[in-house]
Design a protein around this motif. Structure first.
Motif, PDB file in Angstrom:
ATOM      1  N   PHE A 371       0.826  -1.014  -0.028  1.00 18.77           N
ATOM      2  CA  PHE A 371       0.117  -0.042   0.085  1.00 18.77           C
ATOM      3  C   PHE A 371       0.844   1.284   0.034  1.00 18.77           C
ATOM      4  CE2 PHE A 371      -2.856   3.054   2.142  1.00 18.77           C
ATOM      5  CZ  PHE A 371      -3.425   3.212   1.301  1.00 18.77           C
ATOM      6  N   LEU A 372       2.012   1.231   0.728  1.00 21.03           N
ATOM      7  CA  LEU A 372       2.983   2.166   0.576  1.00 21.03           C
ATOM      8  C   LEU A 372       3.445   2.648  -0.886  1.00 21.03           C
ATOM      9  CD1 LEU A 372       4.814   1.907   4.001  1.00 21.03           C
ATOM     10  CD2 LEU A 372       3.497   3.731   3.615  1.00 21.03           C
ATOM     11  N   LYS A 373       3.536   1.545  -1.594  1.00 21.59           N
ATOM     12  CA  LYS A 373       3.776   1.622  -2.963  1.00 21.59           C
ATOM     13  C   LYS A 373       2.652   2.337  -3.783  1.00 21.59           C
ATOM     14  CE  LYS A 373       5.611  -1.658  -5.200  1.00 21.59           C
ATOM     15  NZ  LYS A 373       5.972  -3.199  -5.412  1.00 21.59           N
ATOM     16  N   THR A 374       1.441   2.076  -3.639  1.00 27.46           N
ATOM     17  CA  THR A 374       0.142   2.461  -4.053  1.00 27.46           C
ATOM     18  C   THR A 374       0.145   4.052  -3.719  1.00 27.46           C
ATOM     19  OG1 THR A 374      -0.829   0.331  -3.879  1.00 27.46           O
ATOM     20  CG2 THR A 374      -2.264   2.206  -4.226  1.00 27.46           C
ATOM     21  N   LEU A 375       0.526   4.373  -2.405  1.00 24.08           N
ATOM     22  CA  LEU A 375       0.555   5.696  -2.066  1.00 24.08           C
ATOM     23  C   LEU A 375       1.205   6.696  -2.640  1.00 24.08           C
ATOM     24  CD1 LEU A 375       0.081   5.778   1.946  1.00 24.08           C
ATOM     25  CD2 LEU A 375      -1.649   6.432   0.307  1.00 24.08           C
ATOM     26  N   ASP A 376       2.482   6.053  -3.053  1.00 22.20           N
ATOM     27  CA  ASP A 376       3.389   6.915  -3.876  1.00 22.20           C
ATOM     28  C   ASP A 376       2.654   6.967  -5.403  1.00 22.20           C
ATOM     29  OD1 ASP A 376       5.464   7.245  -1.990  1.00 22.20           O
ATOM     30  OD2 ASP A 376       6.539   5.397  -2.590  1.00 22.20           O
ATOM     31  N   GLN A 377       2.219   6.189  -5.797  1.00 23.16           N
ATOM     32  CA  GLN A 377       1.601   5.991  -7.020  1.00 23.16           C
ATOM     33  C   GLN A 377       0.530   7.244  -7.154  1.00 23.16           C
ATOM     34  OE1 GLN A 377       0.639   2.143  -7.971  1.00 23.16           O
ATOM     35  NE2 GLN A 377       2.480   1.276  -8.286  1.00 23.16           N
ATOM     36  N   GLY A 378      -0.262   6.987  -6.190  1.00 19.12           N
ATOM     37  CA  GLY A 378      -1.540   7.793  -5.848  1.00 19.12           C
ATOM     38  C   GLY A 378      -0.771   9.473  -5.775  1.00 19.12           C
ATOM     39  N   LEU A 379       0.197   9.542  -5.220  1.00 17.85           N
ATOM     40  CA  LEU A 379       0.787  10.997  -5.210  1.00 17.85           C
ATOM     41  C   LEU A 379       1.099  11.537  -6.458  1.00 17.85           C
ATOM     42  CD1 LEU A 379       2.852  10.913  -1.606  1.00 17.85           C
ATOM     43  CD2 LEU A 379       0.840  12.367  -2.131  1.00 17.85           C
ATOM     44  N   SER A 380       1.844  10.650  -7.219  1.00 16.60           N
ATOM     45  CA  SER A 380       2.123  10.926  -8.592  1.00 16.60           C
ATOM     46  C   SER A 380       1.017  11.161  -9.403  1.00 16.60           C
ATOM     47  CB  SER A 380       3.004   9.898  -9.270  1.00 16.60           C
ATOM     48  OG  SER A 380       4.036   9.645  -8.506  1.00 16.60           O
ATOM     49  N   ARG A 381      -0.103  10.441  -9.106  1.00 14.89           N
ATOM     50  CA  ARG A 381      -1.489  10.615  -9.867  1.00 14.89           C
ATOM     51  C   ARG A 381      -1.991  12.262  -9.409  1.00 14.89           C
ATOM     52  NH1 ARG A 381      -4.227  11.287 -14.059  1.00 14.89           N
ATOM     53  NH2 ARG A 381      -6.139  10.329 -14.146  1.00 14.89           N
ATOM     54  N   LEU A 382      -1.991  12.309  -8.147  1.00 17.59           N
ATOM     55  CA  LEU A 382      -2.741  13.728  -7.840  1.00 17.59           C
ATOM     56  C   LEU A 382      -1.643  14.975  -8.226  1.00 17.59           C
ATOM     57  CD1 LEU A 382      -4.332  15.282  -6.002  1.00 17.59           C
ATOM     58  CD2 LEU A 382      -2.906  14.940  -3.968  1.00 17.59           C
ATOM     59  N   SER A 383      -0.247  14.575  -8.261  1.00 16.79           N
ATOM     60  CA  SER A 383       0.537  15.716  -8.989  1.00 16.79           C
ATOM     61  C   SER A 383       0.129  15.944 -10.259  1.00 16.79           C
ATOM     62  CB  SER A 383       1.830  15.020  -8.756  1.00 16.79           C
ATOM     63  OG  SER A 383       2.815  16.231  -9.562  1.00 16.79           O
ATOM     64  N   ALA A 384      -0.133  14.953 -11.189  1.00 16.13           N
ATOM     65  CA  ALA A 384      -0.624  15.057 -12.479  1.00 16.13           C
ATOM     66  C   ALA A 384      -1.897  15.800 -12.572  1.00 16.13           C
ATOM     67  CB  ALA A 384      -0.654  13.651 -13.186  1.00 16.13           C
ATOM     68  N   MET A 385      -2.765  15.441 -11.677  1.00 19.27           N
ATOM     69  CA  MET A 385      -4.263  16.055 -11.715  1.00 19.27           C
ATOM     70  C   MET A 385      -3.995  17.637 -11.458  1.00 19.27           C
ATOM     71  SD  MET A 385      -6.716  13.360  -9.499  1.00 19.27           S
ATOM     72  CE  MET A 385      -6.927  11.888 -10.184  1.00 19.27           C
ATOM     73  N   MET A 386      -3.115  17.929 -10.628  1.00 21.50           N
ATOM     74  CA  MET A 386      -2.634  19.373 -10.145  1.00 21.50           C
ATOM     75  C   MET A 386      -2.306  20.067 -11.325  1.00 21.50           C
ATOM     76  SD  MET A 386      -1.941  19.515  -6.085  1.00 21.50           S
ATOM     77  CE  MET A 386      -0.603  18.499  -6.317  1.00 21.50           C
TER      78      MET A 386
END
Length: 872
Positions: A371-386
């Motif tokens: 899940f920590l790896k998934t969180l990192d991926q989510g942070l990248s996705r959120l960065s792209a959304m921003m």
């Protein structure tokens, strides 16, 4: 008084009142299709309340481990924000099945609380059902009121409405009025200002319900009406954690010794302090609560997964990890380390924690890491959304995607977005969330009519171990059910049946019911519910009152039995080949295949798999005869060496199955001789979770089909190869030739890129002190990357954007000299994310080199034109 003493005193008190102490049922429910988890103490006793079985003891007492993640006061996202609600909790309970009723239940509850536990009587309030004037038109519970009024003054008796003081098992089933006991642990000053009576059932953190005494005296029918039960029952439930809070004179469940050892360990691991900051405190409470829910679920056999009960456990664990990540700055797995403290604290009362401690730690650690790896991926996705938000607002459906896919709750997304000056479409998020809930609710929606009783019922009469056809069968009762998933179905119970109900991993039998005049209805499934064997059909017989012949599909049963017996032999083989640390962790036995989960720390080698196959097939060839013993005392069976499966609840008497040296407690059906299996073949072996492996295998007809298909495939391959004498050597030669050709192609592409380098160097243009080139090339992704870096070796002012098209897909690459990244603030990752919109895709990478892929090659020209604008 510590929590262990509080628990022991409760059990001892009711044992002194002639109650039988019974162990907690598993928290994970395996053979009840109506529930995923035990969510109340009464779950394991439903069959007694429903009258479908008679208990051996009319009085029992227990502490039941429960899990609630939905419903009143138990929404998962709220746990941790207050100090008295939990996901996993213990429910202390005493039970009467048609024995004593209100008088004893009330007086004993008061005796225990005030004389044994010494709770100040002036701190206690009780509530009684006030009656209702709705369709039920129920009278006030005058009986309970009169009993209480002998014990406490009338100003301490509160009249409660139907919502608070009328308990129901569900939309249908046993129900009745209840009396709740509430405790007020506020300070004397607070009590002087506001009466405790006015705060009962008002969600005050220090005026809480401590015990609920339920008097089951009605049955709720499908049309909503009530009828009196033939026998009256008592079902009580006292929250153990709240009781500890009161007796240990603290103001929060989390300040009791049920939780303080966990909280201290969290403080040590995370270097956080409890009691200094509200956000940190909530995070610590969430973790302390959730580790219990997850650990007990794993100990009972439910691993985190993407569906059903496993999804609930994964969601609980991920919520705890996310709180640690966000508020305690935990970037590495840590929750698994809490298993040691939890086992020390609760292992005496619940020995399964000790027995499964290493498995619990392994599974949680692996889940945390994932899940920590998934969180990192989510942070990248959120960065792209921003990046794509134009600095204004992120759309609600995108925020929901982060929640649903990456585990990002709304508040975390809002926090990160606000730090970047971007707002969130909260209304759109809530709409997407509600739509998902509606879909889930609609998919699970089911309505059941009342049972229509045709004959008296004297209990289960399963004949399926010995017969696949039974004559003169009668339908005891039936009902119609409607579900969104399956449409209209009917359920019925037979006075005797050869149909095995789904359980122990084995699928339920199929077959048919035939009347004497030739009317046939097909049974499409068989399950067990409330200890009754329920048969499912799409149509009912034309004459329900007649007698029938019940016939099991013998071919499906035969193949299923072969697979079930093979799981026993497989279990024995794995312990022989890999070691006695191997334990069964789950199984699924179908007619076409078997699946077997087991504890083991590493991937099995080819030699180990072959050894296991050989071991099982040797037992098949050995023609081992089934040795079956029914109604064996469980202690005697275990002393005889029978394997008991963790997470299973066994009665006083069990059934043992032996084939040679393989002996297990099992209720499933099996072949009479191992030769009936014909052959055993492993199809796959892989990881399910940390320390858990899974084997999928086939037997009998499926193996015959497998070998036949393999032979057909081999004939086709040799035909394509020109029927060589040695097909393996011919394939090897082809592979060698293919590898050589690939090398030659790679060399040619490199040469092509080198030749291009000189041509492209001459095409470089200059703008604002930057040499740049934007162009579509006929190279693959690796070739473009090599070319970009080679061109950049001798240039410190280079800006390149290349595009290519392969197999209907578009690829964009951006290279920027590191000097330009520093001096002009250019970022290749941000640029390709923006350009990716034109090719209906996305991507990212480092500031000096990044790529984006998309499904719209037609957008390449527009993307390249846009790229030129980054230089002003």
């Amino acid at each position: 008084m510590n929590s262990k003493e509080i628990r022991k005193q409760f059990l001892a008190f009711f044992e002194g009142k002639k109650h039988k102490i019974v162990p907690s049922a598993p928290m994970v429910i395996k053979d009840d299709p109506t529930l995923l988890f035990t969510n109340a103490g009464m779950n394991q006793f439903k069959e007694f309340f429903l009258g479908v079985n008679t208990p051996k003891n009319s009085r029992v007492v227990d502490t039941q481990k429960c899990l609630r993640v939905s419903g009143k006061h138990n929404d998962l996202e709220e746990v941790g924000k207050d100090t008295y609600h939990h996901t996993m909790f213990e429910m202390l309970g005493n039970w009467s099945f048609g024995d004593y009723f209100k008088e004893e239940a009330i007086t004993w509850a008061w005796e225990l609380l005030t004389e044994v536990y010494k709770i100040d009587k002036d701190c206690l309030y009780v509530s009684v059902f006030e009656g209702s004037q709705d369709a039920d038109r129920l009278d006030k519970d005058n009986e309970a009121y009169a009993i209480w009024n002998k014990i406490v003054p009338s100003d301490r008796i509160i009249m409660g409405n139907k919502k608070d003081n009328f308990w129901e098992m569900g939309d249908q089933g046993p129900c009745g009025p209840c009396s709740e006991i509430h405790v007020d642990i506020r300070s004397a000053e607070e009590k002087a200002k506001v009466s405790g009576a006015s705060l009962v059932n008002q969600d005050h953190p220090l005026v809480v319900e401590i015990w609920n005494l339920v008097f089951m005296q009605y049955n709720r029918k499908a049309d909503g009406s009530l009828e009196s039960l033939p026998a009256k029952h008592v079902d009580t439930g006292m929250g153990f954690e709240r009781l500890c809070m009161v007796l240990q004179n603290v103001k929060s469940n989390y300040d009791t010794d049920v939780f303080t050892p966990l909280i201290r360990e969290i403080e040590i691991i995370t270097d956080a302090q409890y009691g200094k900051n509200e956000e940190v405190d909530i995070a610590i409470r969430v973790i302390a609560d959730h580790i219990r829910a997850v650990a007990f679920s794993i100990a009972d056999g439910q691993l985190p997964s993407n569906t059903g009960a496993g999804y609930v456990i994964r969601r609980i664990l991920r919520r705890a990890v996310r709180y640690g990540f966000t508020f305690l700055n935990t970037k590495e797995p840590f929750m698994y380390r809490l298993a040691n403290v939890l086992t020390q604290s609760m292992g005496e009362a619940f020995p399964e924690l000790r027995e499964q401690k290493q498995l619990i730690k392994n599974v949680i650690k692996e889940e945390e890491h994932s899940f920590l790896k998934t969180l990192d991926q989510g942070l990248s996705r959120l960065s792209a959304m921003m990046d794509f938000s134009d600095g204004l607002k992120i759309e609600g459906d995108k925020v929901f995607e982060l929640y649903d896919t990456y585990g990002f709750p709304l508040d975390l997304t809002q926090l990160i977005a606000s730090e970047n000056g971007i707002s969130i479409d909260v209304e759109g998020f809530n709409k997407a969330m509600q739509e998902q809930k509606n879909r889930s609710k609609s998919a699970a929606e089911i309505s059941k009519d009342d049972w229509i009783i045709l004959h008296q019922y004297n209990g289960e009469n399963f004949l399926g171990y010995d017969q696949l056809e039974v004559e003169n069968v009668s339908i005891i009762k039936y009902r119609k059910i409607e579900s969104k998933k399956d449409g209209t179905l009917f359920q019925f119970v037979l006075d005797k049946t050869p149909f095995y109900p789904e359980g122990g991993g084995q699928v339920g039998d199929k077959g048919y019911l035939e009347s004497s005049d030739g009317d046939v209805v097909y049974i499409i499934d068989t399950k067990r519910e409330n200890n009754e064997i329920i048969h499912f059909t799409k149509n009912l017989p034309k004459k329900l009152e007649g007698t029938f012949k019940a016939v099991v599909d013998s071919e499906q049963r035969r193949r299923t039995e072969a697979n079930h017996t093979a799981t026993h032999l497989l279990h024995q083989a794995l312990r022989e080949v890999l070691g006695t640390h191997v334990e069964q962790k789950g199984s699924a036995v179908h007619s076409k295949y078997l699946r077997f989960d087991f504890s083991h720390f590493s991937k099995m080698t080819k030699d180990e798999l072959e050894a296991v196959e050989s071991f099982v097939n040797a037992r098949i060839s050995g023609h081992l005869q089934l040795e079956e013993h029914r109604n064996v005392p469980v202690k005697e069976a275990l002393e005889d060496g029978a394997m008991a499966l963790f997470g299973e609840k066994y009665g006083d008497a069990v059934r043992t199955i032996r084939f040679g040296k393989s002996i297990e407690l099992c209720g499933g059906t099996h072949v009479k001789n191992t030769s009936d299996i014909w052959h055993f073949k492993i199809r796959s072996e892989g990881a399910v979770a940390a320390g858990i492996r899974r084997i999928e295998a086939i037997t009998s007809d499926a193996v015959k089909d497998f070998y036949a298909e393999s032979n057909r495939s081999l004939n086709e391959i040799t035909g394509v190869l020109g029927n060589p004498q040695d097909a393996v050597k011919a394939v090897t030669n082809l592979q060698d030739e293919n590898a050589e050709l690939k090398k030659q192609i790679a060399t040619l592409l490199k040469d092509k890129a080198k030749n291009l380098k000189g041509d492209l160097q001459n095409e470089l243009q200059e703008k604002n002190g930057v040499r740049f080139l934007v162009k579509k090339l006929d190279l693959d992704a690796a070739g473009i990357k090599d070319l970009s870096f080679e061109m950049g070796q001798n240039n410190s002012d280079l800006f390149l954007v290349f595009a290519t098209e392969k197999e209907g897909k578009a690829l964009l690459s951006c290279y920027i000299s590191k000097e330009l990244v520093a001096s002009k603030g250019l970022n290749a990752g941000s640029i390709v994310r923006e350009l990716g919109k034109f090719i209906q895709g996305g991507g990212g990478g480092q500031p000096f080199f990044a790529t984006a892929g998309g499904k719209n090659p037609a957008g390449i020209p527009e993307a390249l034109e846009k790229a030129k604008g980054y230089l002003g």
